[in-house]
Design an enzyme around this catalytic site. Structure first.
Site, PDB file in Angstrom:
ATOM      1  N   TYR A  98      -2.727  22.218  30.243  1.00 15.87           N
ATOM      2  CA  TYR A  98      -2.665  23.342  31.191  1.00 15.87           C
ATOM      3  C   TYR A  98      -2.588  22.859  32.634  1.00 15.87           C
ATOM      4  O   TYR A  98      -2.004  23.515  33.481  1.00 15.87           O
ATOM      5  CB  TYR A  98      -3.869  24.288  30.995  1.00 15.87           C
ATOM      6  N   GLU A 140      -7.654  29.808  21.904  1.00 16.04           N
ATOM      7  CA  GLU A 140      -7.088  28.666  21.170  1.00 16.04           C
ATOM      8  C   GLU A 140      -8.190  27.770  20.592  1.00 16.04           C
ATOM      9  O   GLU A 140      -8.079  27.304  19.456  1.00 16.04           O
ATOM     10  CB  GLU A 140      -6.134  27.892  22.090  1.00 16.04           C
TER      11      GLU A 140
HETATM   12  C1  HEM Z   1      -0.966  30.032  31.477  1.00 18.17           C
HETATM   13  C2  HEM Z   1      -0.155  29.148  30.938  1.00 18.17           C
HETATM   14  C3  HEM Z   1       0.851  29.452  29.844  1.00 18.17           C
HETATM   15  C4  HEM Z   1       1.535  30.599  29.592  1.00 18.17           C
HETATM   16  C5  HEM Z   1       1.485  31.913  30.330  1.00 18.17           C
HETATM   17  C6  HEM Z   1       2.376  30.359  28.439  1.00 18.17           C
HETATM   18  C7  HEM Z   1       3.213  31.300  27.866  1.00 18.17           C
HETATM   19  C8  HEM Z   1       3.915  31.101  26.684  1.00 18.17           C
HETATM   20  C9  HEM Z   1       4.714  32.110  26.031  1.00 18.17           C
HETATM   21  C10 HEM Z   1       4.925  33.530  26.523  1.00 18.17           C
HETATM   22  C11 HEM Z   1       5.211  31.563  24.899  1.00 18.17           C
HETATM   23  C12 HEM Z   1       6.134  32.248  23.871  1.00 18.17           C
HETATM   24  C13 HEM Z   1       5.272  32.896  22.783  1.00 18.17           C
HETATM   25  C14 HEM Z   1       6.127  33.571  21.713  1.00 18.17           C
HETATM   26  O1  HEM Z   1       6.446  34.727  21.850  1.00 18.17           O
HETATM   27  O2  HEM Z   1       6.462  32.917  20.741  1.00 18.17           O
HETATM   28  C15 HEM Z   1       4.753  30.188  24.842  1.00 18.17           C
HETATM   29  C16 HEM Z   1       5.096  29.287  23.863  1.00 18.17           C
HETATM   30  C17 HEM Z   1       4.895  27.926  23.998  1.00 18.17           C
HETATM   31  N1  HEM Z   1       4.137  27.307  24.965  1.00 18.17           N
HETATM   32 FE1  HEM Z   1       3.114  28.178  26.452  1.00 18.17          FE
HETATM   33  N2  HEM Z   1       2.190  29.067  28.027  1.00 18.17           N
HETATM   34  C18 HEM Z   1       1.283  28.485  28.861  1.00 18.17           C
HETATM   35  C19 HEM Z   1       0.821  27.180  28.785  1.00 18.17           C
HETATM   36  C20 HEM Z   1       1.379  26.216  27.983  1.00 18.17           C
HETATM   37  C21 HEM Z   1       1.025  24.821  28.024  1.00 18.17           C
HETATM   38  C22 HEM Z   1      -0.070  24.202  28.882  1.00 18.17           C
HETATM   39  C23 HEM Z   1       1.834  24.175  27.128  1.00 18.17           C
HETATM   40  C24 HEM Z   1       1.870  22.699  26.811  1.00 18.17           C
HETATM   41  C25 HEM Z   1       2.699  21.877  27.409  1.00 18.17           C
HETATM   42  C26 HEM Z   1       2.672  25.189  26.494  1.00 18.17           C
HETATM   43  C27 HEM Z   1       3.604  24.961  25.505  1.00 18.17           C
HETATM   44  C28 HEM Z   1       4.218  25.946  24.763  1.00 18.17           C
HETATM   45  C29 HEM Z   1       5.081  25.665  23.612  1.00 18.17           C
HETATM   46  C30 HEM Z   1       5.431  24.292  23.070  1.00 18.17           C
HETATM   47  C31 HEM Z   1       5.483  26.921  23.114  1.00 18.17           C
HETATM   48  C32 HEM Z   1       6.443  27.182  21.960  1.00 18.17           C
HETATM   49  C33 HEM Z   1       7.827  27.027  22.527  1.00 18.17           C
HETATM   50  C34 HEM Z   1       8.956  27.357  21.610  1.00 18.17           C
HETATM   51  O3  HEM Z   1       8.758  27.493  20.397  1.00 18.17           O
HETATM   52  O4  HEM Z   1      10.060  27.471  22.117  1.00 18.17           O
HETATM   53  N3  HEM Z   1       2.383  26.402  27.058  1.00 18.17           N
HETATM   54  N4  HEM Z   1       3.962  29.941  25.941  1.00 18.17           N
END
Ligand code: HEM
Ligand SMILES: Cc1cc2nc3c(=O)[nH]c(=O)nc-3n(C[C@H](O)[C@H](O)[C@H](O)COP(=O)(O)OP(=O)(O)OC[C@H]3O[C@@H](n4cnc5c(N)ncnc54)[C@H](O)[C@@H]3O)c2cc1C
Length: 393
Positions: A98, A140
């Protein structure tokens, strides 16, 4: 939860940030992946990066979270974060990341908005980010602990052996898999998915989600549709055979069949019937007497995966009916079941809880029909097979 001072600043700057978010997210991801190429190779879905859907979902979720905070500054809108938290745990992100995301996201905001990002504006949006991040981390942590069930939460990926591979249609293959490490199969709820991690020919480890489509004692079943130009689905179809090993994360997902005895409607289109098949399977296995209305739309009989499962499971359930629509049916088929799914001729009892899965146009149409039929918005649950572009809607 959001301080009064920050709420004021966020409200005043939301239109500017909202208008610029389409420029901010690509710069954020470019910065993130330039600093950490391993994240694009081995963690993020590079198909979703290429087609832009993940960027849109991230932008939408931050804007929606900020708007909800402004509307109700004393409440943290945790409910809208469940989907993201399940996805994060399923792909194995950790809390330290994060800070990395924060660094590159805020650098991108400054790059796009320049001098408009005064220290006051930066501090207010910082508060929004960490409220959201802390809420996500809390959910989480809990999900990881529950999924580990006494084991080590860091031990996310487990090897499974393919015990049966079955061709459902010319483009859909099912895999029945058992843990190869001697530990019991993890608990799952009907409707949940697993993440599958695959090593591709260029050495990247790409992760994709597949809904469980049923199971058997000590085994899980998932089913993969070969997508045109799809990296992982094509690789699994071409290379994953009976006896092979595949890496899976524990079942996750906030959309699953809730316990209850009221009427339930399961509506799907195309490969969207994988979670519905698991739900029907569960209802049949538990001898449910619930009123169950299955609705499915497909191109024709040959493209319709789990046709036999639908017939057999419906027959086992005393309160179940099935309504199948084909766009181009082969041979004789009722006129009112020809074309796209249309609930006009399907009786929907009062108190129905609905579960939907399919492409966005299908979800929009069916949700609209259900609302018109009197189903409460809170009783309509949907799963999408990609980043959820409704999160911000
Ligand atoms: C406040 C911070 C964050 C927000 C608002 C956020 C938001 C999101 C959202 C909206 C999704 C798509 C969910 C869905 O509908 O499937 C997602 C997926 C994902 N996020 Fe985050 N995220 C955050 C932090 C992080 C962090 C720290 C990481 C790590 C590097 C991360 C890695 C991922 C990955 C790998 C996916 C799946 C991507 C995919 O399948 O294309 N996110 N996140
Ligand atoms: C919760 C959930 C459950 C799911 N359950 C199932 C399931 O039960 N069964 C199932 O089959 N699938 C399921 N999916 C979808 C699955 O996870 C994959 O998205 C799907 O298999 C496609 O992955 P892929 O690697 O083959 O395609 P990708 O390579 O990721 O490509 C995806 C799409 O993006 C396009 N694309 C790729 N590169 C580019 C580019 N450079 N420019 C523009 N477009 C591009 C591709 O043509 C394709 O249409 C689920 C997804 C989620 C999120």
């Amino acid at each position: 939860m959001l301080s009064a001072k920050s709420a004021e600043v966020v409200e005043a700057t939301l239109p500017v940030v909202g208008a610029a978010i389409g420029d901010i997210t690509p710069r954020f991801y470019d910065r993130l992946f330039a600093a950490h190429p391993e994240l694009l190779r081995d963690l993020f879905n590079r198909g979703n990066q290429a087609n832009g859907t993940q960027r849109e979902a991230l932008a939408g979720s931050i804007a929606a979270f900020a708007s909800a905070l402004i509307a109700n500054p004393d409440q943290r809108p945790d409910a809208m974060l469940a989907r993201i938290a399940h996805k994060h745990v399923s792909v194995g992100i950790d809390n330290e990341q994060y800070k990395v995301v924060h660094e590159h996201l805020f650098a991108a905001i400054v790059e796009v908005l320049g001098a408009a990002v005064t220290p006051e504006v930066a501090a207010a949006w910082d508060e929004v980010y960490w409220l959201m991040a802390n809420a996500l981390m809390a959910v989480e942590d809990r999900l990881r602990d529950e999924a580990a069930a006494g084991g080590d939460p860091a031990d996310l990926w487990r090897p499974y052996t393919v015990v049966t591979r079955y061709q459902e249609t010319s483009t859909v293959t099912s895999y029945l898999v058992r843990p190869a490490d001697g530990r019991p199969v993890p608990a799952s709820r009907p409707g949940q998915y697993v993440s599958v991690r695959t090593e591709l020919p260029d050495g990247a480890h790409q992760i994709r989600q597949y809904s469980l489509s049923g199971g058997a004692d000590g085994a899980l079943r998932f089913s993969v549709k070969r997508e045109d130009g799809g990296e992982v689905s094509g690789h699994l179809h071409d290379h994953l055979r009976t006896g092979d090993t595949v890496e899976l994360a524990p079942p996750m997902g906030d959309i699953f069949l809730a316990d209850g005895d009221g009427p339930v409607l399961l509506a799907s289109a195309g490969i969207g019937n994988t979670p519905m098949t698991a739900m029907l399977d569960h209802l049949a296995a538990t001898g449910s007497s619930r009123q169950v209305i299955s609705v499915h739309g497909d191109h024709d009989q040959l493209s319709h995966a789990f046709r036999a499962d639908l017939e057999q499971l419906t027959a086992k359930l005393p309160g179940a009916t099935a309504h199948v629509f084909y766009e181009r049916p082969l041979g004789e088929w009722p006129a009112e079941r020809t074309g796209l799914v249309d609930l006009a001729t399907v009786e929907i009892p009062a108190g129905t809880t609905a579960y939907l899965c399919g492409p966005l146009p299908f979800l929009r149409a069916v949700r609209g029909q259900l609302l018109a039929a009197g189903v409460a918005a809170a009783d309509i649950h949907y799963e999408v097979f990609g980043p959820d572009l409704w999160l911000g809607a």
